[in-house]
Design an enzyme around this catalytic site. Structure first.
Site, PDB file in Angstrom:
ATOM      1  N   ASP A  27      67.036  15.796  29.826  1.00 45.95           N
ATOM      2  CA  ASP A  27      67.872  14.297  30.482  1.00 45.95           C
ATOM      3  C   ASP A  27      67.403  13.135  29.779  1.00 45.95           C
ATOM      4  O   ASP A  27      68.360  11.964  29.753  1.00 45.95           O
ATOM      5  CB  ASP A  27      66.813  14.511  32.305  1.00 45.95           C
ATOM      6  CG  ASP A  27      67.471  15.497  33.312  1.00 45.95           C
ATOM      7  OD1 ASP A  27      68.529  16.303  32.080  1.00 45.95           O
ATOM      8  OD2 ASP A  27      66.206  15.594  33.582  1.00 45.95           O
TER       9      ASP A  27
ATOM     10  N   ASN B  39      65.489  13.367  43.136  1.00 42.61           N
ATOM     11  CA  ASN B  39      64.375  14.346  43.258  1.00 42.61           C
ATOM     12  C   ASN B  39      63.461  13.797  43.194  1.00 42.61           C
ATOM     13  O   ASN B  39      62.682  13.170  42.633  1.00 42.61           O
ATOM     14  CB  ASN B  39      64.084  15.677  42.522  1.00 42.61           C
ATOM     15  CG  ASN B  39      66.200  16.248  43.058  1.00 42.61           C
ATOM     16  OD1 ASN B  39      66.622  15.961  43.916  1.00 42.61           O
ATOM     17  ND2 ASN B  39      66.692  17.390  42.332  1.00 42.61           N
TER      18      ASN B  39
ATOM     19  N   THR C 170      73.354  20.662  23.079  1.00 42.48           N
ATOM     20  CA  THR C 170      72.172  21.027  22.678  1.00 42.48           C
ATOM     21  C   THR C 170      71.767  22.496  22.655  1.00 42.48           C
ATOM     22  O   THR C 170      71.997  22.825  23.218  1.00 42.48           O
ATOM     23  CB  THR C 170      71.283  19.908  23.830  1.00 42.48           C
ATOM     24  OG1 THR C 170      71.417  20.931  25.214  1.00 42.48           O
ATOM     25  CG2 THR C 170      71.856  18.621  23.995  1.00 42.48           C
ATOM     26  N   LEU C 171      70.329  22.192  21.459  1.00 37.63           N
ATOM     27  CA  LEU C 171      70.295  23.440  20.928  1.00 37.63           C
ATOM     28  C   LEU C 171      68.730  24.017  21.147  1.00 37.63           C
ATOM     29  O   LEU C 171      68.313  24.529  20.539  1.00 37.63           O
ATOM     30  CB  LEU C 171      70.858  23.582  19.401  1.00 37.63           C
ATOM     31  CG  LEU C 171      72.418  23.686  19.095  1.00 37.63           C
ATOM     32  CD1 LEU C 171      72.794  23.498  18.316  1.00 37.63           C
ATOM     33  CD2 LEU C 171      72.468  24.797  20.096  1.00 37.63           C
TER      34      LEU C 171
ATOM     35  N   GLY D 163      67.548  21.495  17.923  1.00 43.47           N
ATOM     36  CA  GLY D 163      68.236  20.558  17.986  1.00 43.47           C
ATOM     37  C   GLY D 163      69.807  20.431  17.924  1.00 43.47           C
ATOM     38  O   GLY D 163      69.602  20.911  19.430  1.00 43.47           O
TER      39      GLY D 163
ATOM     40  N   ASN E  94      74.743  22.348  27.179  1.00 43.96           N
ATOM     41  CA  ASN E  94      73.541  23.033  26.276  1.00 43.96           C
ATOM     42  C   ASN E  94      74.405  24.643  25.829  1.00 43.96           C
ATOM     43  O   ASN E  94      75.334  24.298  26.342  1.00 43.96           O
ATOM     44  CB  ASN E  94      72.187  23.716  26.887  1.00 43.96           C
ATOM     45  CG  ASN E  94      72.469  23.970  28.143  1.00 43.96           C
ATOM     46  OD1 ASN E  94      73.142  24.907  28.531  1.00 43.96           O
ATOM     47  ND2 ASN E  94      71.535  24.089  29.014  1.00 43.96           N
TER      48      ASN E  94
ATOM     49  N   LYS F 247      67.701  15.214  37.919  1.00 47.95           N
ATOM     50  CA  LYS F 247      68.415  14.966  36.172  1.00 47.95           C
ATOM     51  C   LYS F 247      69.042  13.666  35.934  1.00 47.95           C
ATOM     52  O   LYS F 247      69.138  13.047  35.152  1.00 47.95           O
ATOM     53  CB  LYS F 247      69.701  15.752  36.776  1.00 47.95           C
ATOM     54  CG  LYS F 247      69.503  17.415  36.084  1.00 47.95           C
ATOM     55  CD  LYS F 247      70.100  18.339  35.644  1.00 47.95           C
ATOM     56  CE  LYS F 247      70.085  19.767  36.430  1.00 47.95           C
ATOM     57  NZ  LYS F 247      68.262  19.820  35.351  1.00 47.95           N
ATOM     58  N   GLY F 248      69.884  13.029  37.325  1.00 50.25           N
ATOM     59  CA  GLY F 248      70.977  11.568  37.143  1.00 50.25           C
ATOM     60  C   GLY F 248      69.279  10.555  37.699  1.00 50.25           C
ATOM     61  O   GLY F 248      68.999   9.779  36.058  1.00 50.25           O
TER      62      GLY F 248
HETATM   63  O1  RIB Z   1      66.643  18.169  34.341  1.00 49.27           O
HETATM   64  C1  RIB Z   1      65.152  18.480  35.362  1.00 49.27           C
HETATM   65  C2  RIB Z   1      65.109  18.076  36.473  1.00 49.27           C
HETATM   66  O2  RIB Z   1      66.559  19.408  36.928  1.00 49.27           O
HETATM   67  C3  RIB Z   1      63.874  18.149  37.123  1.00 49.27           C
HETATM   68  O3  RIB Z   1      63.848  16.531  37.821  1.00 49.27           O
HETATM   69  C4  RIB Z   1      64.540  18.465  38.822  1.00 49.27           C
HETATM   70  O4  RIB Z   1      64.572  17.197  39.996  1.00 49.27           O
HETATM   71  C5  RIB Z   1      65.717  19.022  39.198  1.00 49.27           C
HETATM   72  O5  RIB Z   1      66.849  17.950  39.320  1.00 49.27           O
END
Ligand code: RIB
Length: 307
Positions: free
Chosen positions: A242, A9, A210-211, A215, A179, A38-39
């Site tokens: 991410d 994105n 994930t917390l 942590g 999470n 995210k990817g």
């Molecule tokens: O996890 C953050 C991401 O979530 C951002 O970069 C945004 O593009 C969404 O995909």
């Protein structure tokens, strides 16, 4: 080798005094463009830490497309599997307030066209890893995990953003990362952290929970492990998850044991929060190793039974 099949994105980042409530208009002086999805964020995090990473995704026929491609390539990711889509490139509007908390809206666009055939020739098999998130169509993600699992690759699913899954969907997943909110969505309600991870783990599947500031913990076939978060003053928590997931996948793909990978992923996620933007603060390996001592060793725990 780590293959990431997922979203990419353009992030439009707005720094605001306070996040808007429903119906509220909030003003801020300006905005800036950042690399996101995210990817792609996870792929970039893994590559910066030294993993060999291929990204498979889609970009649109707009000015963002080449910018997104170049940004991911600059992080060291192989972007030959970034294919065109007739839809606009994925775009996110992200409001970040002073505390580092954020609010994110995503227009999926080209990410909706990511397809299973993009895995053809990706080279997935024993000794490789497939990493997926939940920002492309779910049937494609589940199909890819199934194919990779059948080919003998390690499979990792970060179910972000949260969604329910069809029954049996986790059978092809070796490592699930969620999470607390995502875990509660899967389990039909909140549970205590160790019990939630135990309920989502399986005989051959590890669940990492994930917390945030507390942590992370893992429950797998070899028991439970807990690691704290890095003590930091957050500037922007966007993409911290991410960076955690990309780092975890990278360190496992590089051959580290789960507790060692978990601790380093926690450090990497903390470091990522010290800069504005989802990717700007992603660390290189040396920076992670330099701060690892602040965490202390991973702590084993007895997995709750009957979860
Ligand atoms: O996890 C953050 C991401 O979530 C951002 O970069 C945004 O593009 C969404 O995909």
């Amino acid at each position: 080798m780590l293959v990431v099949l997922g979203s990419i994105n353009a992030d439009l980042v707005l720094e605001v005094e306070g996040l808007p409530r429903p119906g509220e208009t909030v003003l801020c002086p300006g905005w800036r463009l950042a690399h996101g999805g995210k990817g792609a964020n996870q792929a970039a995090a893994a590559a910066k830490l030294g993993a060999r990473v291929r990204f498979l995704g889609r970009i649109g026929p707009d000015p963002w497309g080449p910018v997104l491609r170049e940004g991911l390539a600059a992080a060291g990711v192989d972007v030959d599997g970034l294919a065109p889509s007739p839809r606009p490139s994925g775009t996110a509007v992200i409001a970040v307030e002073r505390s580092g908390e954020n609010l994110i809206l995503v227009a999926s666009g080209a990410n909706l066209d990511v397809s299973l055939d993009q895995l053809d020739g990706a080279g997935l098999g024993p000794g490789t890893t497939l990493l997926c998130q939940n920002e492309i169509p779910l049937p494609v993600t589940l199909g890819a995990l199934g194919r990779a699992h059948a080919a003998g690759a390690r499979t990792i699913l970060n179910l972000a953003p949260a969604s329910e899954l069809p029954s049996g969907a986790l059978d092809s997943v070796d490592l699930l990362v969620v999470n607390e909110h995502e875990a509660a969505t899967l389990l039909g309600g909140p549970r205590e952290a160790e019990a939630a991870a135990a309920a989502l783990a399986g005989p051959a599947r590890t669940c990492v929970l994930t917390l945030g500031r507390a942590g992370a913990l893992a429950v797998g076939p070899d028991g439970g492990w807990r690691v704290p978060a890095l003590p930091i003053r957050p500037v922007d928590t966007t993409g911290a998850g991410d960076t955690f997931v990309g780092a975890l996948a990278a360190f496992l793909d590089l051959g580290l044991a789960l507790p060692d990978a978990l601790a380093r992923a926690s450090v990497a996620a903390g470091l990522a929060c010290e800069r504005l933007g989802a990717r700007e603060g992603q660390p290189e390996r040396a920076a992670v190793e330099a701060r690892l001592g602040e965490l202390g060793p991973p702590v084993p725990f007895a997995v709750p039974r009957g979860s």
